[in-house]
Design an enzyme around this catalytic site. Structure first.
Site, PDB file in Angstrom:
ATOM      1  N   ASP A 297       0.816  -1.211   0.000  1.00  0.00           N
ATOM      2  CA  ASP A 297       0.000   0.000   0.000  1.00  0.00           C
ATOM      3  C   ASP A 297       0.859   1.276   0.000  1.00  0.00           C
ATOM      4  OD1 ASP A 297      -2.413   1.536   0.302  1.00  0.00           O
ATOM      5  OD2 ASP A 297      -2.029   1.668   2.455  1.00  0.00           O
TER       6      ASP A 297
ATOM      7  N   GLU B  32       3.535  -7.845   7.591  1.00  0.00           N
ATOM      8  CA  GLU B  32       2.287  -8.527   7.261  1.00  0.00           C
ATOM      9  C   GLU B  32       2.422  -9.675   6.278  1.00  0.00           C
ATOM     10  OE1 GLU B  32      -0.695  -5.559   6.373  1.00  0.00           O
ATOM     11  OE2 GLU B  32      -0.813  -5.073   8.500  1.00  0.00           O
TER      12      GLU B  32
ATOM     13  N   TYR C   3      -6.624  -2.876  12.729  1.00  0.00           N
ATOM     14  CA  TYR C   3      -7.490  -1.758  12.328  1.00  0.00           C
ATOM     15  C   TYR C   3      -8.917  -1.925  12.811  1.00  0.00           C
ATOM     16  CZ  TYR C   3      -3.576   0.052   9.800  1.00  0.00           C
ATOM     17  OH  TYR C   3      -2.345   0.578   9.503  1.00  0.00           O
TER      18      TYR C   3
ATOM     19  N   GLU D 192       0.731  -0.819  14.125  1.00  0.00           N
ATOM     20  CA  GLU D 192      -0.192  -0.058  13.276  1.00  0.00           C
ATOM     21  C   GLU D 192      -1.573  -0.075  13.902  1.00  0.00           C
ATOM     22  OE1 GLU D 192      -0.328  -0.945   9.070  1.00  0.00           O
ATOM     23  OE2 GLU D 192       1.848  -1.187   8.947  1.00  0.00           O
TER      24      GLU D 192
HETATM   25  C1  GCB Z   1      -1.367  -2.132   6.703  1.00  0.00           C
HETATM   26  C2  GCB Z   1      -0.049  -2.017   6.017  1.00  0.00           C
HETATM   27  C3  GCB Z   1       0.254  -0.593   5.607  1.00  0.00           C
HETATM   28  C4  GCB Z   1      -1.005   0.062   5.064  1.00  0.00           C
HETATM   29  C5  GCB Z   1      -2.046   0.086   6.163  1.00  0.00           C
HETATM   30  C6  GCB Z   1      -3.363   0.717   5.718  1.00  0.00           C
HETATM   31  O1  GCB Z   1      -1.662  -3.081   7.384  1.00  0.00           O
HETATM   32  O2  GCB Z   1       1.013  -2.548   6.761  1.00  0.00           O
HETATM   33  O3  GCB Z   1       1.272  -0.621   4.639  1.00  0.00           O
HETATM   34  O4  GCB Z   1      -0.769   1.338   4.556  1.00  0.00           O
HETATM   35  O5  GCB Z   1      -2.324  -1.212   6.572  1.00  0.00           O
HETATM   36  O6  GCB Z   1      -3.553   1.895   5.926  1.00  0.00           O
HETATM   37  O7  GCB Z   1      -4.163   0.004   5.138  1.00  0.00           O
END
Ligand code: GCB
Length: 615
Positions: free
Chosen positions: A168, A424, A480, A518
């Site tokens: 990403d 990941e 997330y 994250e």
């Molecule tokens: C993740 C990735 C990161 C992305 C992020 C997102 O898990 O490690 O590279 O930018 O999520 O914002 O989706």
């Protein structure tokens, strides 16, 4: 990579000269793939000019240049003074992304794979001394499943190639870091390893100097350690040794003290080479669920970042490095992860100086392709787990080299406290196990300081399914909840789901520290909404608050690094609004509303938050 004097960080000393070749270089996209046949190694012909270092993508006004995938060529001229004859003369690239071939005066002198680490091309035999020299670099930014970062390259109906990242962030490329002409002694220092040790109020520095010596030469290595006032605190002779540092000042979080360690090489009293590293006296250790710095528990407060900015893409910019550190200090951070690749060397130098803790990440991102597999499943094909692919042996070779070279480059930085070896990966199949073992073993073997190793664990890997976590010295979770999972109005349920996942990890009794590497929410810096909705500034704060409430309830959570420090560019698509907007700062490095909330929280948490003595 074979050790050469040229891979050490380029510093001019009494024995070494490093001259910048940065500036406007000729540049040409090889849209027909004809550069080799047409002899561009001897000169790339009618061309544009662009700045080096920088990514090339964002200078031009047409989409084809921005999205270009394939070979691209750079050219410049440089002068080699006549007195350099008889020396080792190199051109050192901070990085060429993702691979480069170097020609000097028409002759190929180096090839390098991997876009985030330095390499050096020996030009001594090809140089025109006392005159002008032509330097041509063929770069290439195609992605594949055998190189890092992982992706694919497809062919469009009109013959153009297109990069399909499995990650990403925008596939920025070019000569993204500084280029220097080096004149080095023939008999030279090729490596210096430093291992600080603490014992009560005593400190020791173990060192090893490696040299490239012409056969039969009698050499003597000497070491001098200087304090920040430039006073010699201890000296030693011999290529290896352990030095006691009198009245040691330790390198601490946000209170760094650096000793300058000079390595010198003599023959019969004549200085042949000298080079230095700035080192810090500190130890890093995992004990139970604690991360200890100098024997004291530390809680990581920080960010996942990117090297990413307007116009320069992933290009090196001291101005951005400086601003980012000022913002991190302002917000009360003490750490960051170099997601998802090793950053420019100057970032670590500043982290050393400012006392930031760095989780240094290999460019091993994209080892997951559920989306492609999902399509295959629809087409009736069997889903192939990533670590079952035929391409794995070749990818592993690239990966091991990337890890070894990253550690060779960064091993002496006091700021580097851990290695992150993947971001990941799809680590739920049995076949991941031997791959992980090989990568984790390579990191341990390569690191004189034997720092902790980890990787960032994707959402789909759970306490009962992750096969990789057994290898990590501490566990890094990318999660997330409140965004991809149960976002917006469902945030209360997200909180419950996060708690229940953490209960699951707790039940595993891993007795390791956990960090969130994250968590966060995309946020448009212009959108306010009462009551909040996803993408609003208010919601970003709510998502952070929810996560923090949960982190605070679990003792084994020993760090929080928000995704992301600043907004950054990605490929376009319906999930991205001109890039990833999870930044606490905008891409221009100005605060969103959440920055003020985060500053409050971060400043109120002690550095040793949740240490046993604190619980
Ligand atoms: C993740 C990735 C990161 C992305 C992020 C997102 O898990 O490690 O590279 O930018 O999520 O914002 O989706």
């Amino acid at each position: 990579m074979k050790k050469t004097a040229a891979l050490l960080y380029p510093r001019s000393t009494a024995a070494r000269q490093a001259v910048s070749l940065d500036g406007m270089w000729k540049f040409r996209l090889d849209t027909q793939g004809s550069g080799i046949v047409d002899g561009w190694k001897d000169g790339i012909g009618p061309a544009d000019t662009i700045p080096v270092p920088a990514s090339f993508q964002d200078f031009f006004t047409d989409k084809n240049s921005r999205e270009y995938t394939g070979d691209f060529w750079y050219e410049t001229e440089f002068f080699v003074p006549p007195e350099r004859k008889g020396k080792s003369v190199y051109i050192r690239f901070g990085s060429v992304t993702h691979r480069g071939t170097v020609f000097v005066n028409g002759a190929e002198i180096a090839r390098h794979e991997g876009g985030f680490l330095p390499f050096a091309a020996d030009i001594a035999k090809r140089a025109n001394y006392g005159g002008s020299n032509r330097l041509v670099v063929k770069g290439n930014n195609e992605l594949s499943e055998t190189n890092l970062p992982v992706g694919r390259t497809t062919s469009l109906p009109d013959g153009r190639k297109a990069a399909k990242p499995y990650f990403d962030f925008f596939n920025y490329s070019g000569i993204q870091r500084p280029v220097r002409l080096l004149a080095l002694p023939k008999t030279a220092i090729t490596d210096l390893s430093l291992i600080p040790r603490l014992n009560g109020d005593k400190a020791e520095l173990e060192y090893a100097v490696e040299t490239l010596v012409e056969t039969g030469e009698e050499m003597e290595a000497r070491l001098s350690v200087l304090d920040e006032e430039g006073r010699i605190v201890v000296e030693a002779q011999g290529a290896k040794g352990v030095l006691a540092i009198p009245n040691p000042r330790l390198w601490k979080v946000r209170d760094a003290y650096l000793y300058r360690v000079w390595a010198r090489l003599y023959r019969n009293g004549e200085l042949l080479d000298e080079w230095y590293e700035d080192s810090g006296l500190r130890t890093v250790e995992i004990r139970g669920t604690e991360l200890l710095l100098n024997g004291e528990s530390v809680y990581l407060k920080g960010f996942g970042k990117h090297e990413d900015a307007d116009l320069i893409g992933r290009g090196y910019s001291l101005a951005h490095i400086k601003r980012d550190f000022e913002l991190m200090k302002w917000i009360g951070a003490n750490s960051f992860r170099t997601s998802h690749y090793p950053y420019a060397e100057e970032v670590y130098l500043m982290a050393d100086r400012e006392g930031f803790l760095v989780i240094d990440e290999a460019p091993a991102v994209g080892l997951f392709d559920t989306t492609n597999n999902a399509l295959d499943t629809v087409r009736g094909k069997k889903k192939v787990p990533f670590f079952d692919k035929e391409t794995l042996p070749e990818l592993l070779e690239t990966h091991l080299k990337a890890v070894q070279d990253m550690i060779a480059r960064d091993k002496n930085h006091p700021s580097v406290i851990a290695w992150s070896l993947f971001n990941e990966p799809e680590d739920t199949s049995e076949t991941a196990i031997p791959y992980f073992k090989a990568v984790f073993d390579a990191a341990l073997d390569s690191d004189p300081q034997k720092r902790p190793r980890t990787f960032a664990v994707i959402m789909f890997s759970r306490p009962d399914t992750s096969k990789g976590c057994q290898f990590s010295d501490f566990i890094c979770l990318n999660r997330y909840y409140g965004w991809y999972v149960l976002g917006g109005c469902d945030i209360d349920i997200a909180e419950q789901a996060l708690r229940s996942e953490l209960d699951g990890w707790k039940a595993q009794h891993l007795n390791k520290p956990f960090m969130f590497t994250e968590y966060g929410a995309d946020t448009d810096s212009g959108l306010h909404k009462l009551p909040s909705v996803q993408w609003s500034q208010e919601y970003q704060i709510e998502a952070l608050e929810m996560n923090h409430r949960v982190f605070d309830a679990y003792d084994f959570i020993k760090g929080e690094q928000v995704w992301a420090f600043a907004d950054f560019q990605t490929g376009e698509g319906i999930h991205r609004l001109d890039g990833n907007k999870k930044g606490i700062f905008t891409r221009q490095r100005q605060p969103k509303a959440a920055a003020f909330y985060l500053k409050n929280r971060r400043e109120s948490l002690p550095e040793n938050y949740k240490s046993r003595s604190n619980i």
